[in-house]
Design an enzyme around this catalytic site. Structure first.
Site, PDB file in Angstrom:
ATOM      1  N   ASN A  70      11.234   1.538 -21.667  1.00 38.01           N
ATOM      2  CA  ASN A  70      11.789   2.810 -22.146  1.00 38.01           C
ATOM      3  C   ASN A  70      11.056   3.944 -21.427  1.00 38.01           C
ATOM      4  O   ASN A  70       9.886   4.204 -21.703  1.00 38.01           O
ATOM      5  CB  ASN A  70      11.580   2.896 -23.671  1.00 38.01           C
ATOM      6  CG  ASN A  70      12.056   4.224 -24.242  1.00 38.01           C
ATOM      7  OD1 ASN A  70      12.673   5.037 -23.537  1.00 38.01           O
ATOM      8  ND2 ASN A  70      11.787   4.455 -25.516  1.00 38.01           N
ATOM      9  N   TRP A  71      11.769   4.590 -20.512  1.00 38.90           N
ATOM     10  CA  TRP A  71      11.128   5.635 -19.703  1.00 38.90           C
ATOM     11  C   TRP A  71      11.029   6.964 -20.451  1.00 38.90           C
ATOM     12  O   TRP A  71      10.460   7.917 -19.946  1.00 38.90           O
ATOM     13  CB  TRP A  71      11.891   5.833 -18.386  1.00 38.90           C
ATOM     14  CG  TRP A  71      11.827   4.648 -17.463  1.00 38.90           C
ATOM     15  CD1 TRP A  71      11.198   3.452 -17.696  1.00 38.90           C
ATOM     16  CD2 TRP A  71      12.399   4.546 -16.149  1.00 38.90           C
ATOM     17  NE1 TRP A  71      11.346   2.628 -16.616  1.00 38.90           N
ATOM     18  CE2 TRP A  71      12.081   3.266 -15.657  1.00 38.90           C
ATOM     19  CE3 TRP A  71      13.158   5.413 -15.355  1.00 38.90           C
ATOM     20  CZ2 TRP A  71      12.491   2.830 -14.391  1.00 38.90           C
ATOM     21  CZ3 TRP A  71      13.569   4.978 -14.100  1.00 38.90           C
ATOM     22  CH2 TRP A  71      13.242   3.706 -13.627  1.00 38.90           C
ATOM     23  N   LYS A  72      11.633   7.050 -21.614  1.00 38.51           N
ATOM     24  CA  LYS A  72      11.603   8.273 -22.441  1.00 38.51           C
ATOM     25  C   LYS A  72      11.974   9.493 -21.577  1.00 38.51           C
ATOM     26  O   LYS A  72      12.771   9.353 -20.653  1.00 38.51           O
ATOM     27  CB  LYS A  72      10.243   8.406 -23.115  1.00 38.51           C
ATOM     28  CG  LYS A  72       9.889   7.128 -23.900  1.00 38.51           C
ATOM     29  CD  LYS A  72       8.695   7.251 -24.785  1.00 38.51           C
ATOM     30  CE  LYS A  72       8.437   5.923 -25.490  1.00 38.51           C
ATOM     31  NZ  LYS A  72       7.301   5.918 -26.381  1.00 38.51           N
ATOM     32  N   HIS A  77      15.471   4.967 -32.265  1.00 43.83           N
ATOM     33  CA  HIS A  77      14.068   4.999 -31.841  1.00 43.83           C
ATOM     34  C   HIS A  77      13.312   5.998 -32.719  1.00 43.83           C
ATOM     35  O   HIS A  77      13.868   7.014 -33.127  1.00 43.83           O
ATOM     36  CB  HIS A  77      13.980   5.415 -30.367  1.00 43.83           C
ATOM     37  CG  HIS A  77      12.601   5.234 -29.816  1.00 43.83           C
ATOM     38  ND1 HIS A  77      11.611   6.181 -29.995  1.00 43.83           N
ATOM     39  CD2 HIS A  77      12.033   4.205 -29.134  1.00 43.83           C
ATOM     40  CE1 HIS A  77      10.499   5.728 -29.432  1.00 43.83           C
ATOM     41  NE2 HIS A  77      10.725   4.541 -28.906  1.00 43.83           N
ATOM     42  N   GLU A 102       8.950  -1.457 -33.993  1.00 38.81           N
ATOM     43  CA  GLU A 102       8.009  -0.542 -33.358  1.00 38.81           C
ATOM     44  C   GLU A 102       7.283   0.236 -34.452  1.00 38.81           C
ATOM     45  O   GLU A 102       7.805   1.242 -34.957  1.00 38.81           O
ATOM     46  CB  GLU A 102       8.751   0.437 -32.444  1.00 38.81           C
ATOM     47  CG  GLU A 102       9.438  -0.223 -31.267  1.00 38.81           C
ATOM     48  CD  GLU A 102       9.525   0.705 -30.066  1.00 38.81           C
ATOM     49  OE1 GLU A 102       9.032   0.332 -29.005  1.00 38.81           O
ATOM     50  OE2 GLU A 102      10.064   1.820 -30.201  1.00 38.81           O
ATOM     51  N   SER A 154       2.724   0.551 -27.537  1.00 38.34           N
ATOM     52  CA  SER A 154       1.573   0.530 -26.617  1.00 38.34           C
ATOM     53  C   SER A 154       1.341  -0.833 -25.961  1.00 38.34           C
ATOM     54  O   SER A 154       0.199  -1.216 -25.718  1.00 38.34           O
ATOM     55  CB  SER A 154       0.299   0.985 -27.343  1.00 38.34           C
ATOM     56  OG  SER A 154       0.467   2.284 -27.845  1.00 38.34           O
ATOM     57  N   GLY A 207       6.824   1.303 -23.418  1.00 39.83           N
ATOM     58  CA  GLY A 207       6.978   2.716 -23.087  1.00 39.83           C
ATOM     59  C   GLY A 207       6.181   3.063 -21.843  1.00 39.83           C
ATOM     60  O   GLY A 207       6.573   2.719 -20.719  1.00 39.83           O
TER      61      GLY A 207
HETATM   62  P1  13P Z   1       4.478   3.113 -25.730  1.00 43.79           P
HETATM   63  O1  13P Z   1       4.481   1.762 -25.077  1.00 43.79           O
HETATM   64  O2  13P Z   1       4.251   4.236 -24.767  1.00 43.79           O
HETATM   65  O3  13P Z   1       3.564   3.156 -26.915  1.00 43.79           O
HETATM   66  O4  13P Z   1       5.954   3.337 -26.303  1.00 43.79           O
HETATM   67  C1  13P Z   1       6.523   2.367 -27.104  1.00 43.79           C
HETATM   68  C2  13P Z   1       7.928   2.766 -27.344  1.00 43.79           C
HETATM   69  O5  13P Z   1       8.197   3.703 -28.061  1.00 43.79           O
HETATM   70  C3  13P Z   1       8.971   2.034 -26.615  1.00 43.79           C
HETATM   71  O6  13P Z   1      10.229   2.364 -27.095  1.00 43.79           O
END
Ligand code: 13P
Length: 260
Positions: free
Chosen positions: A10-12, A95, A167, A215, A236
């Site tokens: 997930n590149w957000k 999410h 999550e 994480s 993420g």
């Molecule tokens: P991180 O791996 O940066 O904690 O993010 C997890 C996440 O929200 C994936 O959707």
């Protein structure tokens, strides 16, 4: 059981069109396309179209980070699942960032799951408790409420296409070492599977792919993927670094080989 492990990045809200294309290029140079795995990236909405032309589908699949539940209409600023149908195979839904920063409630998540299914996109429904809810001993209740509402009206045929990601909100984007212990992840995922079993029966529950996210990086991915309830990970920050993401995929492949 012959389930493909699912590794999702997930590149957000990171990387512009050029940067996204470069990352895909680097990933594709290094990912060999393992048949026992599915590797999926969720870049920004803006980049889905150009990346859909660039990706080699044997190596990578595309996932939307979100979309709107109406198929079309006067909804300024929104993009629908119907519009994404040709571009993506998966969509994240619910999410925690959507729930926390954009006020997405249980009913909206439910409507989005139905819109994704209607448009032939596989929903990856994200559920998880906040730190406050966890401290108050409400984890199971929160998971139950998020799960049962999201699956409301989903038929026993449609459920086969759904993926659930656990999550825990308190373990997302933590750079200070607050990780969920594998035992925490296992406990929550076992509970989620038992809820699916109550609703749809044992066969469906066992076949459903459950992901862990929070994480996850190349150093700890093995400890999660080795758990019996885990069928993949939702990554993420580490997915923005091609070396880390490729290392995660390679470990998943190794674990899948060991499982057989
Ligand atoms: P991180 O791996 O940066 O904690 O993010 C997890 C996440 O929200 C994936 O959707």
């Amino acid at each position: 059981m012959d389930k493909k492990l699912l590794i999702v990045g997930n590149w957000k809200m990171h990387l512009n069109v050029h940067q996204s294309s470069l990352l895909v290029h680097r990933l594709q140079e290094r990912l060999s396309g393992h048949r026992s795995l599915e590797v999926v990236i969720a870049p920004s909405m803006l980049t889905l179209q150009p990346l859909s032309q660039q990706i080699d589908r044997r190596r990578l699949k595309l996932c939307a980070q979100d979309a709107y539940f109406k198929d079309d209409g006067p909804y300024t600023g929104e993009v629908s699942f119907a519009m994404l149908g040709d571009l993506v195979q998966y969509a994240l839904i619910g999410h925690s960032a959507r729930r926390l920063y954009f006020g997405e409630d249980l009913d909206t998540v439910r409507d989005k799951v139905q819109a994704a299914i209607r448009n032939n996109i596989t929903p990856i429904i994200c559920i998880g408790e906040t730190k406050q809810e966890r401290d108050a001993g409400e984890t199971k209740q929160v998971l139950h409420d998020q799960l049962t509402t999201a699956l409301m009206n989903i038929t026993s045929k449609e459920i086969e296409r759904i993926v659930i990601a656990y999550e825990p909100v308190w373990a997302i984007s933590t750079f200070d070492g607050i990780l969920a212990k594998p035992s925490d992840a296992q406990k929550a995922l076992r509970y989620i599977r038992s809820q699916v079993e109550d609703l749809y029966g044992k066969r469906v529950a066992e076949a459903m792919r459950l992901l862990y996210g929070g994480s996850v990086d190349n150093h700890d991915v093995r400890s999660y993927l080795e758990l019996p309830e885990v069928d993949g990970v939702l990554v993420g920050a580490a997915s923005l670094n091609y070396q880390k993401f490729v290392a995660i995929v390679n470990q998943a492949h190794q674990i899948q080989t060991e499982r057989k």
